[in-house]
Motif scaffolding. Sequence first.
Motif, mmCIF file in Angstrom:
data_model
loop_
_atom_site.group_PDB
_atom_site.id
_atom_site.type_symbol
_atom_site.label_atom_id
_atom_site.label_comp_id
_atom_site.label_asym_id
_atom_site.label_seq_id
_atom_site.Cartn_x
_atom_site.Cartn_y
_atom_site.Cartn_z
ATOM 1 N N ALA A 181 0.832 -1.204 0.000
ATOM 2 C CA ALA A 181 0.000 0.000 0.000
ATOM 3 C C ALA A 181 0.867 1.255 0.000
ATOM 4 O O ALA A 181 0.530 2.255 -0.635
ATOM 5 C CB ALA A 181 -0.942 -0.003 1.201
ATOM 6 N N PHE A 182 2.005 1.183 0.678
ATOM 7 C CA PHE A 182 2.897 2.345 0.739
ATOM 8 C C PHE A 182 3.553 2.617 -0.612
ATOM 9 O O PHE A 182 3.968 3.746 -0.886
ATOM 10 C CB PHE A 182 3.956 2.174 1.830
ATOM 11 N N SER A 183 3.606 1.617 -1.487
ATOM 12 C CA SER A 183 4.178 1.833 -2.822
ATOM 13 C C SER A 183 3.317 2.792 -3.641
ATOM 14 O O SER A 183 3.749 3.310 -4.667
ATOM 15 C CB SER A 183 4.332 0.500 -3.568
ATOM 16 N N ASP A 184 2.097 3.066 -3.164
ATOM 17 C CA ASP A 184 1.153 3.946 -3.836
ATOM 18 C C ASP A 184 1.186 5.375 -3.281
ATOM 19 O O ASP A 184 0.414 6.222 -3.689
ATOM 20 C CB ASP A 184 -0.262 3.349 -3.681
ATOM 21 N N THR A 185 2.088 5.645 -2.330
ATOM 22 C CA THR A 185 2.142 6.952 -1.682
ATOM 23 C C THR A 185 3.585 7.264 -1.295
ATOM 24 O O THR A 185 4.513 6.635 -1.788
ATOM 25 C CB THR A 185 1.190 6.981 -0.455
ATOM 26 N N ASN A 186 3.782 8.229 -0.413
ATOM 27 C CA ASN A 186 5.122 8.536 0.102
ATOM 28 C C ASN A 186 4.992 9.068 1.531
ATOM 29 O O ASN A 186 3.880 9.303 2.022
ATOM 30 C CB ASN A 186 5.856 9.526 -0.815
ATOM 31 N N ASP A 187 6.129 9.249 2.188
ATOM 32 C CA ASP A 187 6.121 9.678 3.594
ATOM 33 C C ASP A 187 5.366 10.985 3.806
ATOM 34 O O ASP A 187 4.603 11.123 4.762
ATOM 35 C CB ASP A 187 7.553 9.859 4.113
ATOM 36 N N LYS A 188 5.590 11.949 2.922
ATOM 37 C CA LYS A 188 4.973 13.261 3.080
ATOM 38 C C LYS A 188 3.446 13.176 2.978
ATOM 39 O O LYS A 188 2.728 13.742 3.799
ATOM 40 C CB LYS A 188 5.525 14.225 2.032
ATOM 41 N N GLN A 189 2.950 12.463 1.982
ATOM 42 C CA GLN A 189 1.506 12.319 1.804
ATOM 43 C C GLN A 189 0.882 11.558 2.973
ATOM 44 O O GLN A 189 -0.172 11.948 3.492
ATOM 45 C CB GLN A 189 1.201 11.605 0.483
ATOM 46 N N TYR A 190 1.543 10.484 3.374
ATOM 47 C CA TYR A 190 1.047 9.669 4.488
ATOM 48 C C TYR A 190 0.996 10.486 5.779
ATOM 49 O O TYR A 190 -0.011 10.493 6.483
ATOM 50 C CB TYR A 190 1.939 8.437 4.643
ATOM 51 N N SER A 191 2.068 11.196 6.097
ATOM 52 C CA SER A 191 2.115 12.001 7.321
ATOM 53 C C SER A 191 1.051 13.084 7.303
ATOM 54 O O SER A 191 0.387 13.334 8.317
ATOM 55 C CB SER A 191 3.494 12.641 7.497
ATOM 56 N N TYR A 192 0.891 13.722 6.149
ATOM 57 C CA TYR A 192 -0.129 14.766 6.026
ATOM 58 C C TYR A 192 -1.519 14.198 6.312
ATOM 59 O O TYR A 192 -2.265 14.737 7.135
ATOM 60 C CB TYR A 192 -0.101 15.388 4.623
ATOM 61 N N LEU A 193 -1.877 13.119 5.617
ATOM 62 C CA LEU A 193 -3.227 12.577 5.767
ATOM 63 C C LEU A 193 -3.468 12.083 7.190
ATOM 64 O O LEU A 193 -4.509 12.375 7.788
ATOM 65 C CB LEU A 193 -3.494 11.462 4.758
ATOM 66 N N LYS A 194 -2.520 11.374 7.747
ATOM 67 C CA LYS A 194 -2.695 10.848 9.102
ATOM 68 C C LYS A 194 -2.864 11.988 10.107
ATOM 69 O O LYS A 194 -3.760 11.948 10.963
ATOM 70 C CB LYS A 194 -1.517 9.960 9.490
ATOM 71 N N THR A 195 -2.057 13.026 9.991
ATOM 72 C CA THR A 195 -2.153 14.176 10.900
ATOM 73 C C THR A 195 -3.507 14.857 10.774
ATOM 74 O O THR A 195 -4.153 15.170 11.777
ATOM 75 C CB THR A 195 -1.020 15.182 10.607
ATOM 76 N N GLN A 196 -3.962 15.082 9.539
ATOM 77 C CA GLN A 196 -5.244 15.749 9.316
ATOM 78 C C GLN A 196 -6.409 14.930 9.880
ATOM 79 O O GLN A 196 -7.311 15.486 10.521
ATOM 80 C CB GLN A 196 -5.458 16.001 7.821
ATOM 81 N N VAL A 197 -6.395 13.640 9.637
ATOM 82 C CA VAL A 197 -7.472 12.774 10.123
ATOM 83 C C VAL A 197 -7.487 12.748 11.651
ATOM 84 O O VAL A 197 -8.545 12.887 12.275
ATOM 85 C CB VAL A 197 -7.352 11.348 9.538
ATOM 86 N N LEU A 198 -6.326 12.594 12.267
ATOM 87 C CA LEU A 198 -6.267 12.561 13.735
ATOM 88 C C LEU A 198 -6.744 13.875 14.345
ATOM 89 O O LEU A 198 -7.454 13.877 15.354
ATOM 90 C CB LEU A 198 -4.849 12.219 14.207
ATOM 91 N N GLU A 199 -6.391 14.999 13.719
ATOM 92 C CA GLU A 199 -6.859 16.288 14.225
ATOM 93 C C GLU A 199 -8.379 16.376 14.171
ATOM 94 O O GLU A 199 -9.016 16.830 15.122
ATOM 95 C CB GLU A 199 -6.250 17.433 13.410
ATOM 96 N N LYS A 200 -8.977 15.944 13.079
ATOM 97 C CA LYS A 200 -10.437 16.001 12.939
ATOM 98 C C LYS A 200 -11.131 15.024 13.893
ATOM 99 O O LYS A 200 -12.180 15.345 14.440
ATOM 100 C CB LYS A 200 -10.867 15.691 11.507
ATOM 101 N N LEU A 201 -10.555 13.859 14.092
ATOM 102 C CA LEU A 201 -11.140 12.873 15.004
ATOM 103 C C LEU A 201 -11.099 13.351 16.455
ATOM 104 O O LEU A 201 -11.982 13.014 17.241
ATOM 105 C CB LEU A 201 -10.428 11.523 14.890
ATOM 106 N N ASN A 202 -10.083 14.108 16.803
ATOM 107 C CA ASN A 202 -9.899 14.553 18.180
ATOM 108 C C ASN A 202 -10.684 15.817 18.513
ATOM 109 O O ASN A 202 -10.642 16.281 19.636
ATOM 110 C CB ASN A 202 -8.420 14.748 18.481
ATOM 111 N N ARG A 203 -11.396 16.382 17.541
ATOM 112 C CA ARG A 203 -12.200 17.586 17.801
ATOM 113 C C ARG A 203 -13.512 17.236 18.420
ATOM 114 O O ARG A 203 -14.081 16.242 18.273
ATOM 115 C CB ARG A 203 -12.422 18.364 16.508
#
Length: 116
Positions: free
Chosen positions: A94-116
């Motif tokens: 699955a990671f072959s379809d993305t990169n560290d920057k994209q993964y970190s961005y999405l995970k951070t954004q999702v966690l921020e929204k979930l924690n609101r």
Amino acid sequence: MLIEERFSDLSKIFLKVWSIESSSKWSSQNPANGQCGVTALVVNDLFGGEILKTKTPEGWHYYNKIDGIRCDFTESQFSEIPHYQDIPSNREEAFSDTNDKQYSYLKTQVLEKLNR
């Protein structure tokens, strides 16, 4: 909260946070486009379960299986829902379809929204 409710909430969050920052294939007309690998990884981080894949004309499509339920948060990118093959996959593929920057961005954004 029921898992179906959490998935519904998560679907809404993905629609808000998917962007060119999480996939170079993103567009406002098709926000889920190119988001499958990175989304499957974030869902796997949050809920565990399995990462599965299906061959499409565009290449491999990644999604999740959690508690026996197929969870494809990015199926809206397709004009026709794919014929799911449910081939076992893993984080590396699955990671072959993305990169560290994209993964970190999405995970951070999702966690921020979930924690609101």
